[in-house]
Design a protein around this motif. Structure first.
Motif, PDB file in Angstrom:
ATOM      1  N   GLN A 177       0.832  -1.209   0.000  1.00 12.97           N
ATOM      2  CA  GLN A 177       0.000   0.000   0.000  1.00 12.97           C
ATOM      3  C   GLN A 177       0.865   1.258   0.000  1.00 12.97           C
ATOM      4  N   LEU A 178       1.964   1.239   0.745  1.00 13.91           N
ATOM      5  CA  LEU A 178       2.890   2.377   0.750  1.00 13.91           C
ATOM      6  C   LEU A 178       3.460   2.599  -0.640  1.00 13.91           C
ATOM      7  N   ASP A 179       3.801   1.535  -1.328  1.00 15.53           N
ATOM      8  CA  ASP A 179       4.366   1.642  -2.677  1.00 15.53           C
ATOM      9  C   ASP A 179       3.408   2.343  -3.632  1.00 15.53           C
ATOM     10  N   LYS A 180       2.114   2.127  -3.434  1.00 13.34           N
ATOM     11  CA  LYS A 180       1.100   2.675  -4.340  1.00 13.34           C
ATOM     12  C   LYS A 180       0.523   4.005  -3.867  1.00 13.34           C
ATOM     13  N   ALA A 181       0.892   4.441  -2.671  1.00 14.95           N
ATOM     14  CA  ALA A 181       0.230   5.578  -2.030  1.00 14.95           C
ATOM     15  C   ALA A 181       0.508   6.907  -2.725  1.00 14.95           C
ATOM     16  N   SER A 182      -0.494   7.786  -2.670  1.00 11.26           N
ATOM     17  CA  SER A 182      -0.329   9.152  -3.158  1.00 11.26           C
ATOM     18  C   SER A 182       0.543   9.940  -2.186  1.00 11.26           C
ATOM     19  N   LYS A 183       0.930  11.128  -2.576  1.00  9.52           N
ATOM     20  CA  LYS A 183       1.777  11.966  -1.724  1.00  9.52           C
ATOM     21  C   LYS A 183       1.085  12.304  -0.406  1.00  9.52           C
ATOM     22  N   ALA A 184      -0.204  12.636  -0.457  1.00  9.92           N
ATOM     23  CA  ALA A 184      -0.939  13.005   0.755  1.00  9.92           C
ATOM     24  C   ALA A 184      -1.075  11.822   1.706  1.00  9.92           C
ATOM     25  N   VAL A 185      -1.310  10.634   1.154  1.00  9.38           N
ATOM     26  CA  VAL A 185      -1.406   9.427   1.983  1.00  9.38           C
ATOM     27  C   VAL A 185      -0.048   9.092   2.582  1.00  9.38           C
ATOM     28  N   THR A 186       0.982   9.173   1.773  1.00  8.38           N
ATOM     29  CA  THR A 186       2.340   8.853   2.227  1.00  8.38           C
ATOM     30  C   THR A 186       2.743   9.694   3.421  1.00  8.38           C
ATOM     31  N   ALA A 187       2.361  10.955   3.435  1.00  7.14           N
ATOM     32  CA  ALA A 187       2.759  11.872   4.507  1.00  7.14           C
ATOM     33  C   ALA A 187       2.314  11.374   5.880  1.00  7.14           C
ATOM     34  N   ASN A 188       1.184  10.662   5.941  1.00  2.42           N
ATOM     35  CA  ASN A 188       0.647  10.190   7.222  1.00  2.42           C
ATOM     36  C   ASN A 188       0.877   8.696   7.458  1.00  2.42           C
ATOM     37  N   PHE A 189       1.622   8.067   6.575  1.00  2.00           N
ATOM     38  CA  PHE A 189       1.727   6.613   6.599  1.00  2.00           C
ATOM     39  C   PHE A 189       2.428   6.087   7.856  1.00  2.00           C
ATOM     40  N   ALA A 190       3.494   6.746   8.275  1.00  2.00           N
ATOM     41  CA  ALA A 190       4.227   6.293   9.466  1.00  2.00           C
ATOM     42  C   ALA A 190       3.365   6.397  10.713  1.00  2.00           C
ATOM     43  N   LEU A 191       2.534   7.434  10.781  1.00  2.00           N
ATOM     44  CA  LEU A 191       1.615   7.582  11.917  1.00  2.00           C
ATOM     45  C   LEU A 191       0.611   6.431  11.944  1.00  2.00           C
ATOM     46  N   PHE A 193      -5.821   4.612   2.215  1.00  2.00           N
ATOM     47  CA  PHE A 193      -6.277   5.689   1.341  1.00  2.00           C
ATOM     48  C   PHE A 193      -7.068   6.757   2.101  1.00  2.00           C
ATOM     49  N   GLU A 194      -7.647   6.381   3.249  1.00  2.00           N
ATOM     50  CA  GLU A 194      -8.405   7.339   4.051  1.00  2.00           C
ATOM     51  C   GLU A 194      -7.500   8.392   4.686  1.00  2.00           C
ATOM     52  N   LEU A 195      -6.198   8.136   4.742  1.00  2.00           N
ATOM     53  CA  LEU A 195      -5.256   9.090   5.345  1.00  2.00           C
ATOM     54  C   LEU A 195      -5.210  10.404   4.577  1.00  2.00           C
ATOM     55  N   GLU A 196      -5.638  10.385   3.335  1.00  2.00           N
ATOM     56  CA  GLU A 196      -5.615  11.599   2.508  1.00  2.00           C
ATOM     57  C   GLU A 196      -6.500  12.694   3.090  1.00  2.00           C
ATOM     58  N   GLU A 197      -7.498  12.304   3.888  1.00  2.00           N
ATOM     59  CA  GLU A 197      -8.431  13.272   4.461  1.00  2.00           C
ATOM     60  C   GLU A 197      -7.864  13.990   5.684  1.00  2.00           C
ATOM     61  N   ILE A 198      -6.746  13.497   6.225  1.00  2.00           N
ATOM     62  CA  ILE A 198      -6.163  14.087   7.437  1.00  2.00           C
ATOM     63  C   ILE A 198      -4.984  14.962   7.047  1.00  2.00           C
ATOM     64  N   ARG A 199      -5.167  16.264   7.143  1.00  2.00           N
ATOM     65  CA  ARG A 199      -4.129  17.226   6.750  1.00  2.00           C
ATOM     66  C   ARG A 199      -3.407  17.726   7.994  1.00  2.00           C
ATOM     67  N   LEU A 200      -2.074  17.580   7.988  1.00  2.00           N
ATOM     68  CA  LEU A 200      -1.265  17.956   9.149  1.00  2.00           C
ATOM     69  C   LEU A 200      -0.026  18.716   8.719  1.00  2.00           C
ATOM     70  N   HIS A 201       0.362  19.695   9.544  1.00  2.00           N
ATOM     71  CA  HIS A 201       1.646  20.350   9.336  1.00  2.00           C
ATOM     72  C   HIS A 201       2.741  19.382   9.757  1.00  2.00           C
ATOM     73  N   HIS A 202       3.895  19.441   9.063  1.00  2.00           N
ATOM     74  CA  HIS A 202       4.951  18.459   9.338  1.00  2.00           C
ATOM     75  C   HIS A 202       5.451  18.534  10.777  1.00  2.00           C
ATOM     76  N   ASP A 203       5.399  19.713  11.404  1.00  2.00           N
ATOM     77  CA  ASP A 203       5.834  19.813  12.804  1.00  2.00           C
ATOM     78  C   ASP A 203       4.940  18.977  13.726  1.00  2.00           C
ATOM     79  N   LYS A 204       3.656  18.927  13.414  1.00  2.00           N
ATOM     80  CA  LYS A 204       2.737  18.133  14.235  1.00  2.00           C
ATOM     81  C   LYS A 204       2.942  16.640  13.997  1.00  2.00           C
ATOM     82  N   ARG A 205       3.298  16.279  12.766  1.00  2.00           N
ATOM     83  CA  ARG A 205       3.626  14.872  12.502  1.00  2.00           C
ATOM     84  C   ARG A 205       4.846  14.455  13.328  1.00  2.00           C
TER      85      ARG A 205
END
Length: 244
Positions: free
Chosen positions: A125-139, A200-212
């Protein structure tokens, strides 16, 4: 006796001029250590050695003896050929974080096939993820993994229980007497992340990188509270840098 099994590479160490010692989370036998001879060249990189990068998913035929600490691999090949995880800097950093976290949690050796299939799927899933999804993947991975080890956080957040007690893994009504808790926006975001069923649902959660970064540190603290001798993660600082 030989066995056919899939495996996720967790760590490799060079051995001698042409060999590797690899720690691999296998479908059938849990975490195992393998000696792989003749896969490196003293003069140039080998495509066979490249198959043992951390995060790689392999299809293997292995020799297995419960009395041996180190096993051997008879045959191996890619089970899934990544498009981005081993080459994209951000996705590779997340994959390295994921396999380090997994390795720190796994008892050795102990079969855990449901966990293996989860990790296999999450890497794909990580390999296929969009940029927005990838940003929250580790969380997402950090919050999903504890369910396989008996300390999953309970998503009981509401207006009456807005503080996450990291020692208990529950949301509570007020700050606990100890310093291990999350409150405010980060507690709310954690509740939102716990509700995510598919990446794919991670795309709906928008976070600043400092909060990540703060959340990843809090989640590492959570693991430290629930796993003896967990220790600091080597990949966390790298992940902070690439996500920043």
């Amino acid at each position: 006796m030989t066995h056919k099994t899939k495996g996720i590479v967790l760590r490799t160490i060079k051995y001698g001029e042409t060999s590797l010692v690899a720690t691999i989370f296998t479908e059938l036998f849990g975490v195992q250590t393998y000696m792989i001879n003749g896969v490196r060249s003293a003069k140039k990189s080998s495509s066979k050695a490249n198959q043992f990068q951390p995060g790689a998913i392999l299809d293997m035929i292995v020799y297995h003896n419960d009395l041996h600490n180190m096993q051997r691999i008879k045959e191996f090949k890619w089970d899934y050929l990544f498009d981005q995880v081993l080459s994209d800097v951000i996705k590779n950093s997340i994959a390295l974080y994921m396999v380090e976290l997994l390795h720190k949690c796994l008892p050795e050796p102990e079969q855990n096939t449901p966990l293996f299939y989860f990790c296999e799927d999450i890497l794909i899933q990580l390999d296929k993820a969009s940029k927005a999804v990838t940003a929250n993947f580790a969380l997402y991975f950090s919050l999903q993994l504890p369910q396989f080890f008996g300390f999953k956080m309970n998503d009981d957040y509401d207006e009456q229980q807005p503080v996450l007690d990291l020692r208990e893994g529950n949301f509570v009504g007020e700050q606990p007497a100890h310093p291990n808790f999350i409150e405010g926006e980060l507690a709310l975001v954690t509740s939102q992340l716990l509700k995510v069923m598919q990446p794919f649902e991670l795309e709906e959660i928008r976070l600043h990188h400092d909060k990540r970064k703060l959340l990843l540190q809090y989640y590492q603290d959570y693991y430290s509270l629930h796993i003896t001798d967990f220790g600091p993660m080597k990949t966390l600082q790298v992940l902070h840098e690439v996500l920043g």
